[in-house]
Structures are given as structure tokens and as C-alpha cells.
Design a protein around this motif. Structure first.
Motif, short mmCIF file in Angstrom:
data_model
loop_
_atom_site.label_atom_id
_atom_site.label_comp_id
_atom_site.label_asym_id
_atom_site.label_seq_id
_atom_site.Cartn_x
_atom_site.Cartn_y
_atom_site.Cartn_z
N ALA A 1 0.78 -1.25 0.00
CA ALA A 1 0.00 0.00 0.00
C ALA A 1 0.81 1.30 0.00
CB ALA A 1 -0.99 0.00 1.17
N TYR A 2 2.08 1.23 -0.37
CA TYR A 2 2.83 2.48 -0.58
C TYR A 2 2.48 3.04 -1.95
CZ TYR A 2 5.68 1.87 3.60
OH TYR A 2 6.09 1.77 4.90
N ILE A 3 2.40 4.35 -2.04
CA ILE A 3 2.04 5.02 -3.29
C ILE A 3 3.28 5.73 -3.83
CG2 ILE A 3 0.50 6.70 -4.37
CD1 ILE A 3 -1.40 6.30 -1.97
N ARG B 1 6.37 9.34 -0.83
CA ARG B 1 6.07 9.66 0.57
C ARG B 1 4.55 9.64 0.82
NH1 ARG B 1 5.83 13.59 4.37
NH2 ARG B 1 7.35 13.51 6.08
N ARG B 2 3.91 8.62 0.28
CA ARG B 2 2.46 8.47 0.44
C ARG B 2 2.12 7.00 0.69
NH1 ARG B 2 -0.16 10.51 -4.87
NH2 ARG B 2 1.79 9.71 -5.76
N ARG C 1 10.02 4.10 -2.05
CA ARG C 1 9.32 4.59 -0.86
C ARG C 1 10.27 5.43 -0.01
NH1 ARG C 1 7.39 -0.76 1.87
NH2 ARG C 1 6.98 -1.22 -0.33
N GLY C 2 9.73 6.51 0.53
CA GLY C 2 10.51 7.33 1.45
C GLY C 2 11.12 8.57 0.86
N ASN C 3 11.31 8.62 -0.49
CA ASN C 3 11.78 9.89 -1.04
C ASN C 3 10.56 10.76 -1.33
OD1 ASN C 3 10.76 9.52 -3.69
ND2 ASN C 3 12.73 8.98 -4.58
#
Length: 422
Positions: A71-73, A139-140, A133-135
Motif C-alpha cells: 500500500a505504498y504510493i 512519501r504516500r 518509498r521514502g523519497n
């Protein structure tokens, strides 16, 4: 035996240091407004997002949204129309993956005459550029808030390799109708690919050719003292940082990013200092005059660092202490719970069956030549391992150098041609 007062003082001192360092690593500064940056003379390219920046130079790009299994966007970009390609695009598509603390901007910040994404697009490749993910482009999340939910940041290269890269591969293949694609990775973008092949080998089968630029796996011989110090600080104090809610590091808008974006554009002197700092960070044996221009430095600090998790940085700290390319080491007791063994399992490099082209720099202080040789000796299908024909070539040169068009591009183009159709 130390008195209670001394112990109390030590606890307060350590806590102050932890909080102070954590603030520098992760806390947003007073954000400088866009209008202020423009009035201060920030280079326009450093203030533009991916689609705006490519459009400024005559390239049309699209933003695509990818949702991972957990579920990371993520935002991914496609160069839909190149400035200098006037015929049908080659197939299959090419996915480019950035390194640690970077984003898709790493492939374009050196400009249309040097950015590898521009060069490949002009050679009529269908270029897609991923973000992890994370940059700031990843970040969603469908349910988690990165500003308030610590769980959002509970990841390292394991999750990027297991979920992010496969999700992008599926998305590209679904949207283009191909069964396979070609992959270009830089540094961490290679390590996460190897993780994917180890943990989800069916996705490795969806790649025809893997081009590895300064590939990061284990980093036992890394010479950068700054990188060692920062990552091992993150490893040592990860639990302490987490207690204070510090889970994101070096994000866009953090003290570090805002300071360097401001400082590096002040004058010729500060630009020169920034170039020196980059060399110190890379721990290069000798400088590389003219390779990364001042203009490129002023642009890249507007997009770098792009952010990652504290947990990921801690894992890099571990990677410099072991001769194995392995999963996160939680300590023997917790490893037994998580893995069923006292030692963390090694990633299966033998599962990387895809043909691999490797390019590296002899002057790279972050991904040492010894670790590259170790990695290549364990991959089963290496086509060629080529040191860049420039003794000064370092880690940052691999994506930001003005010499990319003849130092890197020809060899990448040569092998991509073998695995594409016009």
C-alpha cells in the motif's frame, strides 16, 4: 562506582546529542518559500519538479502512480516524447532506478547533453524512471501518514526490493503490453534489484538485461569516512532516535537539504566548497575537475538528498561491518525470532539469472572496486564488467558527470541494442 548524579548527567548528555543529531538528520527547517528562492537567485532547474524540468528542455514526460502490495504510493515518470528522437521507440521499455537518498531527478539533473535518461530517450528508448518509498516522490501510503505514523518508515532495501521494484515492473509491462523490460540501476538501485531476484525470482524473469552502474551490495570496503560515520551512527542509535519519533532522515526540506540548496548557490566560492564537500563525501583519491559542473551541483542540491528511512540508513551501517550481502541483523536473539537463525540470511545472488552488464569507477569511495569484484564473482550471468576509462571516475560521476555521453552512454547503448528492437 559512578554516582547517580554522574549517571543522570550522562543520560541527559546522550539524550541531548541524540535529539540534536536527529534534528539535523530529519527535522524540516523553516521552509524557504519558492518566491524567496527565486529572489535569492536559486537556479530555476533546482526548483522544478520532474515533468516541469524535462518540459523546459523540450522533452514531454508523464507522471504515473504505482501502488505496491503493501500500500505504498509511488510516483513514476515516463519520457513520452524525446527532443531528438523522431522515429518509433525501441522496445521493450527501460526502467531506471536511482540510488540511496536520490530520486528520478538523478538521471536528468546534469542536463539534456549529459543526463543518462535524456541520452537514452534521444536514442529512442522508452524510458521509465522509478522512485522508491521514502523519497519525496514516494512519501504516500493508502492508510499510513508519513508525518505521524512511525510504521510508514519501518523499511529498508528488503521492502524496496520485494515490493517497490516488482510493482513498477508490473505497472510498466501492463501499460506497454510487453512480457519483459530492460533495467538500469545505480548503486542502491542495483542492490534492491538483487534483493528482488533473491526474494521474488519470478520478477527477475521479467527482465531481459540488467545494467549495473556502481552496484551496491555489501559495502565492506567503503572508504568514505563520512558515509561510514553517518550510517553507523544511525545503526548505533536507531532505537534511541526512534524513541524520540525520528524515523525519516535527510528528507526534502530538512535542515541538511535546505542548507546545502541555499549555501551552494551563494557564490563561486561556496559552489567550489560544495564541490569539495562532494569529493570528501565520496572519499575520492583525486579530484575530477570539470566532471560535475558548478551548474549541475547547484541544480542537484535542490533535489538531493531526497529522503529515506532511519532503518534503511542503519542497514547500510551494518553492510560495512560484514563480508556478506545479508538481511537486517537484529541481534542473535531477535534474529532467531525473525529468521529462525542467529545470523541473518544472505541474499541469494545466485538467483540473479538475468544477464548483467556492470560499469564502475576506479576512484569510487562509496562502492569500492573490491566489493564490485566480490559481487560480480557471485552473479551467474555477467556479460561484461567495465571500469570507466577515466582513473578519476567516482561514485557521483556515474549519474551527474558532464562526460556521461562518451564515458557511460556508449557501452550502455551497445548492450541495450542487443536486447531491444527498433
Amino acid at each position: 562506582m559512578p554516582s547517580k548524579r554522574v549517571n543522570t548527567f550522562n543520560v541527559i548528555l546522550i539524550s541531548t546529542v541524540v535529539v540534536g543529531v536527529g534534528y539535523v538528520l530529519s527535522t524540516p527547517w523553516l521552509p524557504i518559500k519558492l518566491e524567496v528562492k527565486q529572489s535569492l537567485g536559486y537556479p530555476k532547474d533546482s526548483l522544478l519538479n520532474f515533468t516541469e524540468l524535462t518540459g523546459r528542455y523540450g522533452y514531454s514526460s508523464e507522471e504515473h502512480t504505482v501502488v505496491t502490495e503493501d500500500a505504498y504510493i509511488l510516483s513514476m515518470f515516463r519520457i513520452a516524447k524525446a527532443k531528438n528522437c523522431h522515429k518509433r521507440k525501441r522496445s521493450p521499455p527501460v526502467l531506471m532506478m536511482h540510488g540511496l537518498l536520490l530520486s528520478s531527478h538523478t538521471w536528468i539533473d546534469s542536463g539534456p547533453n549529459a543526463g543518462l535518461a535524456y541520452l537514452l530517450a534521444d536514442a529512442c528508448y522508452d524510458v521509465w524512471l522509478g522512485n522508491t518509498r521514502g523519497n519525496y516522490y514516494g512519501r504516500r501510503h493508502m492508510t499510513l501518514n508519513p508525518d505521524t505514523d512511525k510504521k510508514f518508515w519501518d523499511f529498508y532495501i528488503e521492502e524496496i526490493g520485494k515490493y517497490d521494484v516488482p510493482a513498477m515492473i508490473d505497472y510498466i509491462l501492463d501499460n506497454t503490453g510487453f512480457d519483459k523490460l530492460n533495467y538500469v540501476g545505480f548503486s542502491q538501485g542495483c542492490g534492491t534489484f538483487f534483493v528482488m531476484c533473491s526474494e521474488r525470482p519470478e520478477y527477475c524473469d521479467k527482465v531481459q538485461l540488467m545494467t549495473a552502474l556502481a552496484p551496491a551490495s555489501r559495502q565492506y570496503h567503503t572508504q568514505s569516512k563520512i558515509f561510514r560515520a553517518v550510517t553507523q551512527l544511525c545503526e548505533r542509535f536507531e532505537n534511541s532516535f526512534s524513541l524520540y519519533g525520528l524515523s525519516e532522515v535527510f528528507g526534502a526540506g530538512s535542515v541538511t537539504q535546505e542548507f546545502f540548496a541555499f549555501f551552494c548557490q551563494l557564490s563561486d566560492i561556496t559552489e567550489s566548497i560544495c564541490e569539495t564537500l562532494m569529493n570528501v563525501f565520496d572519499h575520492v583519491h583525486s579530484s575530477h575537475p570539470g566532471s560535475i559542473t558548478n551548474d549541475t551541483t547547484r541544480v542537484l542540491v535542490g533535489h538531493f538528498p531526497a529522503g529515506t528511512s532511519l532503518h534503511n540508513m542503519a542497514r547500510y551501517g551494518q553492510s560495512m561491518k560484514t563480508k556478506r550481502f545479508q538481511k537486517f541483523d537484529y541481534g542473535s536473539e531477535q534474529n532467531l525470532v525473525v529468521y529462525g537463525s542467529e545470523e541473518p540470511p544472505e541474499y541469494k545472488l545466485s538467483a540473479v539469472k538475468v544477464p548483467v552488464l556492470c560499469l564502475y569507477g576506479k576512484n569510487d569511495g562509496l562502492v569500492d572496486t573490491k566489493d564490485v569484484a566480490w559481487l560480480m564473482s557471485r552473479l551467474p550471468n555477467v556479460l561484461e564488467v567495465m571500469p570507466v576509462d577515466d582513473p578519476h571516475w567516482n561514485h557521483m560521476d556515474m549519474t551527474y558527470s558532464q562526460y556521461t555521453s562518451y564515458a557511460i552512454f556508449p557501452k550502455v547503448h551497445e548492450y541495450l541494442l542487443k536486447y531491444t528492437e527498433a
